[in-house]
Scaffold this motif. Sequence first.
Motif, PDB file in Angstrom:
ATOM      1  N   GLY A  43       0.812  -1.208   0.000  1.00 31.90           N
ATOM      2  CA  GLY A  43       0.000   0.000   0.000  1.00 31.90           C
ATOM      3  C   GLY A  43       0.849   1.264   0.000  1.00 31.90           C
TER       4      GLY A  43
ATOM      5  N   HIS B  91       2.337   1.727  -3.404  1.00 33.37           N
ATOM      6  CA  HIS B  91       1.305   2.191  -4.338  1.00 33.37           C
ATOM      7  C   HIS B  91       1.063   3.693  -4.169  1.00 33.37           C
ATOM      8  CE1 HIS B  91      -2.159   1.811  -6.984  1.00 33.37           C
ATOM      9  NE2 HIS B  91      -2.881   2.472  -6.087  1.00 33.37           N
ATOM     10  N   CYS B  92       1.040   4.153  -2.931  1.00 34.42           N
ATOM     11  CA  CYS B  92       0.829   5.580  -2.676  1.00 34.42           C
ATOM     12  C   CYS B  92       1.984   6.443  -3.191  1.00 34.42           C
ATOM     13  CB  CYS B  92       0.675   5.823  -1.168  1.00 34.42           C
ATOM     14  SG  CYS B  92      -0.873   5.183  -0.474  1.00 34.42           S
TER      15      CYS B  92
END
Length: 219
Positions: A206, A209-210
């Motif tokens: 995550g 991805h950010c």
Amino acid sequence: MSLLRKLLAEGLGTLGLLCVVIGSGIMAERLAGGNVAIALLANTLATVGGLYVLIEVFGPISGAHFNPAVSLVMAWRGELARSAVLPYILVQLLGAMLGAWLAHAMFELPLLQLSSKLRGGMGQWIAEMVATAGLLLVILRAPAGRASALVAAYIGAAYWFTASTSFANPAAAFGRMFSDSFAGIAPASAPGFIAAQLLGAGLGWGLSHCLTPEATPGH
């Protein structure tokens, strides 16, 4: 590259990794004269060197995951065929167990053991989540051709800055159950570690991805 070759590389790589971790732990404990800090330092240095070499050798064949959490994330990202995930995980677990047995054989210890070393508690679980999140972030953000050095360096650092000494790998937790040595983990403690590692892997993905810029429409 055929799936069979990839599985052989993953199995051998995970076997080698656990043999390095457990074998160096046994040697370190024997030579450190009861000084746990010196033993951990020796265990760390051997793991850093071994991990770098194993990634360099097997990376071009299988991706050198040696870690079910990494394989799951790579499948989620479409970089590993989903049909290969279960075979990858099975050979990683088998390789981890065989690596423990090989380390025992070299040091003339009983092959079949179960660890009695309890590792647990909220601090340990948070440490494993942090260690695994950091590992996935390093893997996913590493510049091309530099993952082996960065991963090895990160794991070496995480041995010392995490309360759990950074297993960061469900296969490592599984394999270490079969060694009642410096690097072992009791079977009762392994599920908590593995759950924290899987949560950490999701967190690492995550975060990566950010940090990834969104594609510009039309490009």
